[in-house]
Design a protein around this motif. Structure first.
Motif, PDB file in Angstrom:
ATOM      1  N   LEU A   1       0.650  -0.962   0.147  1.00 13.88           N
ATOM      2  CA  LEU A   1      -0.101   0.322  -0.248  1.00 13.88           C
ATOM      3  C   LEU A   1       0.918   1.221   0.058  1.00 13.88           C
ATOM      4  O   LEU A   1       0.845   2.381  -0.726  1.00 13.88           O
ATOM      5  CB  LEU A   1      -1.162  -0.088   1.087  1.00 13.88           C
ATOM      6  N   LEU A   2       1.861   1.168   0.729  1.00 11.96           N
ATOM      7  CA  LEU A   2       2.920   2.448   1.155  1.00 11.96           C
ATOM      8  C   LEU A   2       3.304   2.330  -0.645  1.00 11.96           C
ATOM      9  O   LEU A   2       3.897   3.327  -0.991  1.00 11.96           O
ATOM     10  CB  LEU A   2       3.687   2.567   2.232  1.00 11.96           C
ATOM     11  N   SER A   3       4.659   1.429  -1.056  1.00 13.07           N
ATOM     12  CA  SER A   3       4.192   1.855  -2.756  1.00 13.07           C
ATOM     13  C   SER A   3       4.026   1.823  -3.743  1.00 13.07           C
ATOM     14  O   SER A   3       4.030   2.758  -4.778  1.00 13.07           O
ATOM     15  CB  SER A   3       5.194   0.257  -2.776  1.00 13.07           C
ATOM     16  N   ILE A   4       1.971   1.487  -3.589  1.00 13.49           N
ATOM     17  CA  ILE A   4       1.690   2.644  -4.562  1.00 13.49           C
ATOM     18  C   ILE A   4       1.327   3.539  -4.008  1.00 13.49           C
ATOM     19  O   ILE A   4       1.333   4.741  -4.828  1.00 13.49           O
ATOM     20  CB  ILE A   4      -0.187   1.664  -3.938  1.00 13.49           C
ATOM     21  N   ALA A   5       1.004   3.912  -2.997  1.00 10.90           N
ATOM     22  CA  ALA A   5       1.214   5.354  -2.255  1.00 10.90           C
ATOM     23  C   ALA A   5       1.849   6.090  -2.962  1.00 10.90           C
ATOM     24  O   ALA A   5       2.006   7.635  -3.712  1.00 10.90           O
ATOM     25  CB  ALA A   5       0.579   5.998  -0.881  1.00 10.90           C
ATOM     26  N   ARG A   6       3.983   5.796  -2.563  1.00  9.74           N
ATOM     27  CA  ARG A   6       4.579   6.982  -2.759  1.00  9.74           C
ATOM     28  C   ARG A   6       4.368   6.709  -4.334  1.00  9.74           C
ATOM     29  O   ARG A   6       4.658   7.934  -5.169  1.00  9.74           O
ATOM     30  CB  ARG A   6       6.139   5.865  -2.830  1.00  9.74           C
ATOM     31  N   ARG A   7       4.101   5.874  -5.527  1.00  9.82           N
ATOM     32  CA  ARG A   7       4.381   5.920  -6.387  1.00  9.82           C
ATOM     33  C   ARG A   7       3.188   6.726  -6.832  1.00  9.82           C
ATOM     34  O   ARG A   7       2.902   7.783  -8.193  1.00  9.82           O
ATOM     35  CB  ARG A   7       3.531   4.897  -7.639  1.00  9.82           C
ATOM     36  N   TRP A   8       1.482   6.881  -6.803  1.00  6.56           N
ATOM     37  CA  TRP A   8       0.700   8.293  -6.964  1.00  6.56           C
ATOM     38  C   TRP A   8       0.787   9.079  -6.806  1.00  6.56           C
ATOM     39  O   TRP A   8       0.762  10.234  -7.239  1.00  6.56           O
ATOM     40  CB  TRP A   8      -0.730   7.435  -5.979  1.00  6.56           C
ATOM     41  N   ALA A   9       2.043   9.491  -5.098  1.00  2.00           N
ATOM     42  CA  ALA A   9       1.893  10.819  -5.073  1.00  2.00           C
ATOM     43  C   ALA A   9       3.286  11.793  -6.363  1.00  2.00           C
ATOM     44  O   ALA A   9       3.118  12.860  -6.435  1.00  2.00           O
ATOM     45  CB  ALA A   9       3.130  10.707  -3.995  1.00  2.00           C
ATOM     46  N   SER A  10       4.243  10.429  -6.546  1.00  2.00           N
ATOM     47  CA  SER A  10       4.820  11.181  -7.382  1.00  2.00           C
ATOM     48  C   SER A  10       4.167  11.165  -9.184  1.00  2.00           C
ATOM     49  O   SER A  10       4.215  12.082  -9.888  1.00  2.00           O
ATOM     50  CB  SER A  10       6.510   9.458  -7.687  1.00  2.00           C
ATOM     51  N   GLU A  11       3.294  10.801  -9.726  1.00  2.00           N
ATOM     52  CA  GLU A  11       2.780  10.828 -10.026  1.00  2.00           C
ATOM     53  C   GLU A  11       1.285  12.206 -10.476  1.00  2.00           C
ATOM     54  O   GLU A  11       1.728  12.530 -11.345  1.00  2.00           O
ATOM     55  CB  GLU A  11       1.457  10.063 -10.811  1.00  2.00           C
ATOM     56  N   HIS A  12       1.529  12.466  -9.341  1.00  2.00           N
ATOM     57  CA  HIS A  12       0.747  13.798  -8.758  1.00  2.00           C
ATOM     58  C   HIS A  12       1.563  15.284  -8.451  1.00  2.00           C
ATOM     59  O   HIS A  12       1.107  16.107  -7.774  1.00  2.00           O
ATOM     60  CB  HIS A  12      -0.540  14.030  -8.477  1.00  2.00           C
ATOM     61  N   ASP A  13       2.920  14.463  -8.829  1.00  2.00           N
ATOM     62  CA  ASP A  13       4.117  15.923  -8.277  1.00  2.00           C
ATOM     63  C   ASP A  13       4.149  16.288  -6.651  1.00  2.00           C
ATOM     64  O   ASP A  13       4.460  17.390  -6.527  1.00  2.00           O
ATOM     65  CB  ASP A  13       3.309  17.238  -9.470  1.00  2.00           C
ATOM     66  N   ALA A  14       3.873  14.821  -6.303  1.00  2.00           N
ATOM     67  CA  ALA A  14       4.454  15.380  -5.174  1.00  2.00           C
ATOM     68  C   ALA A  14       6.058  15.396  -5.038  1.00  2.00           C
ATOM     69  O   ALA A  14       6.937  14.357  -5.796  1.00  2.00           O
ATOM     70  CB  ALA A  14       3.586  14.438  -3.513  1.00  2.00           C
ATOM     71  N   ARG A  15       6.623  16.046  -4.070  1.00  2.00           N
ATOM     72  CA  ARG A  15       7.717  16.273  -3.371  1.00  2.00           C
ATOM     73  C   ARG A  15       8.596  14.355  -2.591  1.00  2.00           C
ATOM     74  O   ARG A  15       9.311  14.738  -2.314  1.00  2.00           O
ATOM     75  CB  ARG A  15       8.859  17.394  -3.927  1.00  2.00           C
TER      76      ARG A  15
ATOM     77  N   ASP B   1      -5.159  14.300  20.665  1.00  2.00           N
ATOM     78  CA  ASP B   1      -3.427  13.424  20.733  1.00  2.00           C
ATOM     79  C   ASP B   1      -2.332  14.257  20.188  1.00  2.00           C
ATOM     80  O   ASP B   1      -2.954  14.641  18.881  1.00  2.00           O
ATOM     81  CB  ASP B   1      -3.975  11.884  20.143  1.00  2.00           C
ATOM     82  N   ILE B   2      -1.153  13.560  20.183  1.00  2.00           N
ATOM     83  CA  ILE B   2      -0.087  13.581  19.305  1.00  2.00           C
ATOM     84  C   ILE B   2      -0.116  13.641  18.122  1.00  2.00           C
ATOM     85  O   ILE B   2       0.241  12.408  18.713  1.00  2.00           O
ATOM     86  CB  ILE B   2       0.121  14.362  20.343  1.00  2.00           C
ATOM     87  N   SER B   3       0.078  14.124  16.634  1.00  2.00           N
ATOM     88  CA  SER B   3       0.387  13.281  15.762  1.00  2.00           C
ATOM     89  C   SER B   3       2.238  14.092  15.699  1.00  2.00           C
ATOM     90  O   SER B   3       2.305  15.157  15.870  1.00  2.00           O
ATOM     91  CB  SER B   3       0.253  14.414  14.511  1.00  2.00           C
ATOM     92  N   VAL B   4       3.024  12.633  15.098  1.00  2.00           N
ATOM     93  CA  VAL B   4       4.069  12.653  14.676  1.00  2.00           C
ATOM     94  C   VAL B   4       4.118  12.617  13.462  1.00  2.00           C
ATOM     95  O   VAL B   4       3.316  11.915  12.886  1.00  2.00           O
ATOM     96  CB  VAL B   4       5.344  11.786  15.442  1.00  2.00           C
ATOM     97  N   PHE B   5       4.898  12.921  12.593  1.00  2.00           N
ATOM     98  CA  PHE B   5       4.823  12.834  11.008  1.00  2.00           C
ATOM     99  C   PHE B   5       6.093  12.503  10.573  1.00  2.00           C
ATOM    100  O   PHE B   5       7.115  13.031  10.724  1.00  2.00           O
ATOM    101  CB  PHE B   5       4.702  14.099  10.018  1.00  2.00           C
ATOM    102  N   PHE B   6       5.404  11.245   9.832  1.00  2.00           N
ATOM    103  CA  PHE B   6       7.165  10.528   9.348  1.00  2.00           C
ATOM    104  C   PHE B   6       7.324  11.562   7.371  1.00  2.00           C
ATOM    105  O   PHE B   6       6.172  10.932   6.777  1.00  2.00           O
ATOM    106  CB  PHE B   6       7.249   8.880   9.189  1.00  2.00           C
ATOM    107  N   GLY B   7       8.392  11.192   7.395  1.00  2.00           N
ATOM    108  CA  GLY B   7       8.573  11.642   5.360  1.00  2.00           C
ATOM    109  C   GLY B   7       9.595  11.273   4.631  1.00  2.00           C
ATOM    110  O   GLY B   7      10.440  10.689   5.420  1.00  2.00           O
ATOM    111  N   GLN B   8       9.485  11.149   3.553  1.00  2.00           N
ATOM    112  CA  GLN B   8      10.322  10.462   2.758  1.00  2.00           C
ATOM    113  C   GLN B   8      10.625  11.593   1.442  1.00  2.00           C
ATOM    114  O   GLN B   8       9.579  11.386   1.260  1.00  2.00           O
ATOM    115  CB  GLN B   8      10.914   9.304   2.530  1.00  2.00           C
ATOM    116  N   ALA B   9      11.776  12.074   0.478  1.00  2.00           N
ATOM    117  CA  ALA B   9      11.375  12.492  -0.622  1.00  2.00           C
ATOM    118  C   ALA B   9      11.524  11.321  -1.577  1.00  2.00           C
ATOM    119  O   ALA B   9      11.649   9.941  -1.486  1.00  2.00           O
ATOM    120  CB  ALA B   9      13.000  13.235  -0.591  1.00  2.00           C
ATOM    121  N   ILE B  10      10.584  12.219  -2.441  1.00  2.00           N
ATOM    122  CA  ILE B  10       9.804  10.839  -3.614  1.00  2.00           C
ATOM    123  C   ILE B  10      10.775  11.280  -4.702  1.00  2.00           C
ATOM    124  O   ILE B  10      11.424  10.504  -5.458  1.00  2.00           O
ATOM    125  CB  ILE B  10       8.552  11.443  -3.999  1.00  2.00           C
ATOM    126  N   ARG B  11      10.751  12.183  -5.134  1.00  2.00           N
ATOM    127  CA  ARG B  11      12.138  13.017  -6.146  1.00  2.00           C
ATOM    128  C   ARG B  11      13.486  12.510  -5.764  1.00  2.00           C
ATOM    129  O   ARG B  11      14.023  13.905  -4.881  1.00  2.00           O
ATOM    130  CB  ARG B  11      11.706  13.672  -6.737  1.00  2.00           C
TER     131      ARG B  11
END
Length: 177
Positions: free
Chosen positions: A117-131, A167-177
């Motif tokens: 699911l995470l891999s599909i999301a990464r690809r979808w985000a890239s296709e929608h110009d997310a960095r 509740d507290i949210s923490v954010f985790f991120g990763q560059a796509i490009r």
């Protein structure tokens, strides 16, 4: 099999067992003086494993069906049973794909479905110009934090009153490009 969600999938997604068991939580402390702000997160072991009740959010899932959102479901090849889903929105100003939900039915966890699911999301985000791909997660959800870290995402911020229950949210991120 992973496919786009349909309106008919909403009830099946909400019927998935969303709870999780944790042995740890992350405690946040903030120190503020005139010259600096210091925020620390410390992993703390709980005295016994704790079940955290979590339910899906129908309103968020309905909104996630919009064309500019990513809402995918995991289903069996020959069986239409929905046993996982992911929702994500795009922040067009900052060019981030922000994952709100990654849910896999209890009996299907540990089989690579969340990773897919995470891999599909990464690809979808890239296709929608997310960095950058970002995931919002509660400090109580240590299993999700470990999952994200094991897949290369890194801590990139927090909001101390992010969720409706404060509740507290923490954010985790990763560059796509």
């Amino acid at each position: 099999m992973i496919r786009d969600a349909l309106p008919d999938d909403l009830d099946a997604c909400l019927d998935i067992d969303h709870h999780y068991e944790t042995h740890h939580v992350w405690r946040m402390a903030i120190q503020i003086d005139n010259e600096r702000w210091i925020t620390t997160f410390q992993k703390e072991r709980l005295p016994y494993p704790t079940q955290i009740a979590h339910t899906g959010n129908r309103e968020r899932l309905v909104l996630s069906l919009a064309k500019d959102m990513c809402f995918v479901v995991a289903v069996g090849k020959d069986d239409p049973l929905v046993f996982g889903y992911l929702t994500m929105r795009i922040d067009r100003i900052h060019k981030h794909g922000i994952i709100q939900d990654i849910v896999v039915e209890q009996n299907f966890r540990g089989r690579g479905i969340g990773t897919r699911l995470l891999s599909i999301a990464r690809r979808w985000a890239s296709e929608h110009d997310a960095r950058q791909l970002m995931v919002e997660v509660s400090t109580k959800n240590s299993p999700a934090i470990v999952f994200l870290q094991n897949r290369g995402l890194r801590f990139c911020g927090f909001n101390d009153q992010y969720f409706q229950n404060q509740d507290i949210s923490v954010f985790f991120g990763q560059a796509i490009r």
